[in-house]
Design an enzyme around this catalytic site. Structure first.
Site, PDB file in Angstrom:
ATOM      1  N   LYS A 168       7.503  10.290   0.637  1.00  0.00           N
ATOM      2  CA  LYS A 168       8.202   9.005  -0.017  1.00  0.00           C
ATOM      3  C   LYS A 168       9.726   8.982   0.820  1.00  0.00           C
ATOM      4  O   LYS A 168      10.363   9.832   0.854  1.00  0.00           O
ATOM      5  CB  LYS A 168       8.513   8.810  -1.267  1.00  0.00           C
ATOM      6  CG  LYS A 168       7.205   8.970  -2.207  1.00  0.00           C
ATOM      7  CD  LYS A 168       6.310   7.509  -1.791  1.00  0.00           C
ATOM      8  CE  LYS A 168       4.958   7.640  -2.296  1.00  0.00           C
ATOM      9  NZ  LYS A 168       4.104   6.594  -1.915  1.00  0.00           N
ATOM     10  N   ASP A 197       6.549   6.835   3.772  1.00  0.00           N
ATOM     11  CA  ASP A 197       6.126   5.736   2.724  1.00  0.00           C
ATOM     12  C   ASP A 197       7.215   5.067   2.187  1.00  0.00           C
ATOM     13  O   ASP A 197       7.659   5.752   1.316  1.00  0.00           O
ATOM     14  CB  ASP A 197       4.980   6.231   2.004  1.00  0.00           C
ATOM     15  CG  ASP A 197       4.406   5.091   1.155  1.00  0.00           C
ATOM     16  OD1 ASP A 197       4.762   3.805   1.422  1.00  0.00           O
ATOM     17  OD2 ASP A 197       3.543   5.281   0.321  1.00  0.00           O
ATOM     18  N   GLU A 223       4.964   3.872   6.636  1.00  0.00           N
ATOM     19  CA  GLU A 223       4.098   2.947   5.649  1.00  0.00           C
ATOM     20  C   GLU A 223       4.901   2.006   4.845  1.00  0.00           C
ATOM     21  O   GLU A 223       6.047   2.422   4.452  1.00  0.00           O
ATOM     22  CB  GLU A 223       3.297   3.903   4.865  1.00  0.00           C
ATOM     23  CG  GLU A 223       2.436   3.132   3.751  1.00  0.00           C
ATOM     24  CD  GLU A 223       1.294   4.367   3.238  1.00  0.00           C
ATOM     25  OE1 GLU A 223       0.924   5.072   3.805  1.00  0.00           O
ATOM     26  OE2 GLU A 223       1.085   4.113   2.034  1.00  0.00           O
ATOM     27  N   GLU A 249      -1.884  -1.905   1.449  1.00  0.00           N
ATOM     28  CA  GLU A 249      -2.490  -1.345  -0.012  1.00  0.00           C
ATOM     29  C   GLU A 249      -2.343  -2.468  -1.098  1.00  0.00           C
ATOM     30  O   GLU A 249      -3.081  -2.820  -2.088  1.00  0.00           O
ATOM     31  CB  GLU A 249      -1.855  -0.307  -0.457  1.00  0.00           C
ATOM     32  CG  GLU A 249      -0.506  -0.285  -0.755  1.00  0.00           C
ATOM     33  CD  GLU A 249       0.298   0.783  -0.982  1.00  0.00           C
ATOM     34  OE1 GLU A 249       0.534   1.868  -0.237  1.00  0.00           O
ATOM     35  OE2 GLU A 249       0.641   1.238  -2.360  1.00  0.00           O
ATOM     36  N   ASP A 272      -7.538  -0.755   0.134  1.00  0.00           N
ATOM     37  CA  ASP A 272      -7.904   0.260  -1.086  1.00  0.00           C
ATOM     38  C   ASP A 272      -9.208  -0.365  -1.569  1.00  0.00           C
ATOM     39  O   ASP A 272      -9.346  -1.299  -1.986  1.00  0.00           O
ATOM     40  CB  ASP A 272      -6.709   0.064  -2.238  1.00  0.00           C
ATOM     41  CG  ASP A 272      -6.994   1.401  -3.055  1.00  0.00           C
ATOM     42  OD1 ASP A 272      -8.430   1.512  -3.794  1.00  0.00           O
ATOM     43  OD2 ASP A 272      -6.111   2.113  -3.682  1.00  0.00           O
ATOM     44  N   HIS A 299      -6.156   3.289   1.699  1.00  0.00           N
ATOM     45  CA  HIS A 299      -5.251   3.756   0.701  1.00  0.00           C
ATOM     46  C   HIS A 299      -6.178   4.315  -0.295  1.00  0.00           C
ATOM     47  O   HIS A 299      -7.021   3.905  -0.537  1.00  0.00           O
ATOM     48  CB  HIS A 299      -4.447   2.706   0.454  1.00  0.00           C
ATOM     49  CG  HIS A 299      -3.689   2.755  -0.762  1.00  0.00           C
ATOM     50  ND1 HIS A 299      -3.848   2.255  -2.321  1.00  0.00           N
ATOM     51  CD2 HIS A 299      -2.309   3.316  -1.064  1.00  0.00           C
ATOM     52  CE1 HIS A 299      -2.843   2.831  -3.239  1.00  0.00           C
ATOM     53  NE2 HIS A 299      -2.023   3.122  -2.380  1.00  0.00           N
ATOM     54  N   GLU A 332      -6.635   9.718   2.077  1.00  0.00           N
ATOM     55  CA  GLU A 332      -5.368   9.933   1.133  1.00  0.00           C
ATOM     56  C   GLU A 332      -5.708  10.757   0.110  1.00  0.00           C
ATOM     57  O   GLU A 332      -6.330  10.028  -0.751  1.00  0.00           O
ATOM     58  CB  GLU A 332      -4.782   8.464   0.971  1.00  0.00           C
ATOM     59  CG  GLU A 332      -3.404   8.554  -0.053  1.00  0.00           C
ATOM     60  CD  GLU A 332      -2.759   7.412  -0.067  1.00  0.00           C
ATOM     61  OE1 GLU A 332      -3.027   6.449   0.298  1.00  0.00           O
ATOM     62  OE2 GLU A 332      -1.468   7.730  -0.459  1.00  0.00           O
TER      63      GLU A 332
HETATM   64 CA    CA Z   1       1.689   3.907  -0.279  1.00  0.00          CA
END
Ligand code: CA
Length: 379
Positions: A168, A197, A223, A249, A272, A299, A332
């Site tokens: 992140k 991300d 991301e 996502e 997703d 995702h 993922e």
């Molecule tokens: Ca994400």
């Protein structure tokens, strides 16, 4: 075969050590809306919906379930179109599609169980029996040790065998973000793939500035740099950076992805399966992406059911592009604490050396443990 009953299980578990992303909300619980569809043939299928579980449950119970009873699960796409066209005046995006996703996955699970085949056999066959997984983690937990905790967690994933990690970013200070990502890159070395991300926390200029700083760190992708509804902003960031830009996502259905893909606003789309419309719609989105030369790397953020559905879909997703030594799409595999992911299936999906084997059993290839289901069920 006919659908006889639709049940939504609202599952919830407490997170022992709460964590946060750039969106700023603290994850103190994990929850899932698990959909169970029963048939007159005695076959039961399972699905899962992404996002706040109580809303998905209410939508399914009030809008979809009454229209599903009596339908043949093998009419899965006919059912999808019927349910979608019924709701699209009010909900062509968001919850109505996440709820529909859970139903679609359960219908595919039923078809697999009825034929004795895993879902990937029903949607074209396996391009691969083993899928490379990347570890999603490195959230913000200890605000006083943001760099140190990221390095420690990344090294744990490396020790567990992962060959790719996603971390992140979005700490409100690009220099701190850069320092944290660089510390992880230096610690894991050049052989482990690394993605970042931002959970859509940047403006376009902020994303471009940080993206340029990060380019020297050899990253897989950047991301969700900007807000999901700003597709034009995505296009600006994608065009400005050499670094691949990923997102999606929070996009839904082939129509939601159409403009993103046709304008190549993202290098990589990440629909997703529990959100974008289920297995049926994922195939259409992936086909659209393939036609425009955009990569599709799904995702995944859910229980064992969503994870299994993602693995089934990935097994049947072609290499992008085909090559002598292709770089296949990755799974993922998020690693934050979540018993719903780890113990809800009797044979949980696990990784070894960063590789996940595709289950060969019928349908999703997993059996839901009803004891675990009952333990975490809150509604
Ligand atoms: Ca994400």
């Amino acid at each position: 075969m006919k659908v006889t009953r639709v049940t939504c299980h609202l599952l919830q578990s407490k997170v022992d050590r709460p964590f946060t992303s750039a969106r700023g909300w603290l994850y103190t619980t994990r929850s899932s809306c698990v959909v169970e569809i029963e048939t007159d043939a005695g076959i039961t299928g399972w699905g899962e919906c992404y996002g706040p579980a109580a809303v998905n449950k209410a939508l399914i119970e009030t809008q979809y379930a009454p229209r599903l009873i009596g339908r043949d699960p093998f009419d899965v796409e006919v059912v999808w179109e019927d349910l979608y066209n019924r709701i699209k005046d009010y909900g062509a995006q968001g919850f109505s599609i996440t709820a529909l996703s859970g139903i679609d996955i359960a219908l595919w699970d039923i078809m697999g169980r009825a034929t004795g085949l895993p879902i990937h056999k029903l949607i074209g066959g396996a391009y691969r029996k083993e899928i490379r997984a990347y570890a999603t983690g490195l959230y913000f937990t200890d605000m006083d040790r943001l760099v140190e905790e990221a390095v420690e967690e990344a090294l744990e994933y490396k020790a567990q065998g992962f060959r790719a990690i996603k971390m992140k970013i979005g700490l409100g200070d690009p220099k701190l973000d850069f320092r944290r990502v660089k510390a992880v890159r230096d610690a894991i070395g050049p052989e482990i793939a690394l993605a970042v991300d931002a959970n859509h926390c940047f403006t376009v200029p902020q994303a471009i500035r940080l993206g340029r700083m990060l380019e020297e760190l050899d990253l897989l992708w950047f991301e969700e740099p900007v807000s999901p509804e700003d597709h034009a902003g995505y296009a600006q960031v994608t065009q400005a950076l050499d670094l691949a830009v990923a997102g999606g996502e929070n996009d839904f259905t082939r129509w939601g992805f159409r403009e993103v893909i046709a304008t190549k606003a993202m290098d990589i789309v990440q629909p997703d399966v529990c959100a974008a419309g289920g297995i049926s719609e994922m195939r259409k989105i992936a086909t659209l992406a393939s036609a425009f030369g955009v990569e599709c790397v799904p995702h995944a953020w859910g229980s064992a059911i969503g994870l299994a559905a993602t693995v089934q879909f990935l097994a049947a997703l072609p290499d992008q592009p085909p090559a002598f030594r292709p770089i296949p799409p990755m799974l993922e595999f998020e690693q934050t604490p979540n018993p719903l992911r780890d113990i809800l299936a009797k044979e949980p999906i696990t990784q070894q050396g960063g590789i996940v084997r595709v289950p060969e059993g019928p349908g999703l290839g997993i059996e839901v443990d009803r004891e675990v289901l009952a333990r975490f069920k809150v509604a």
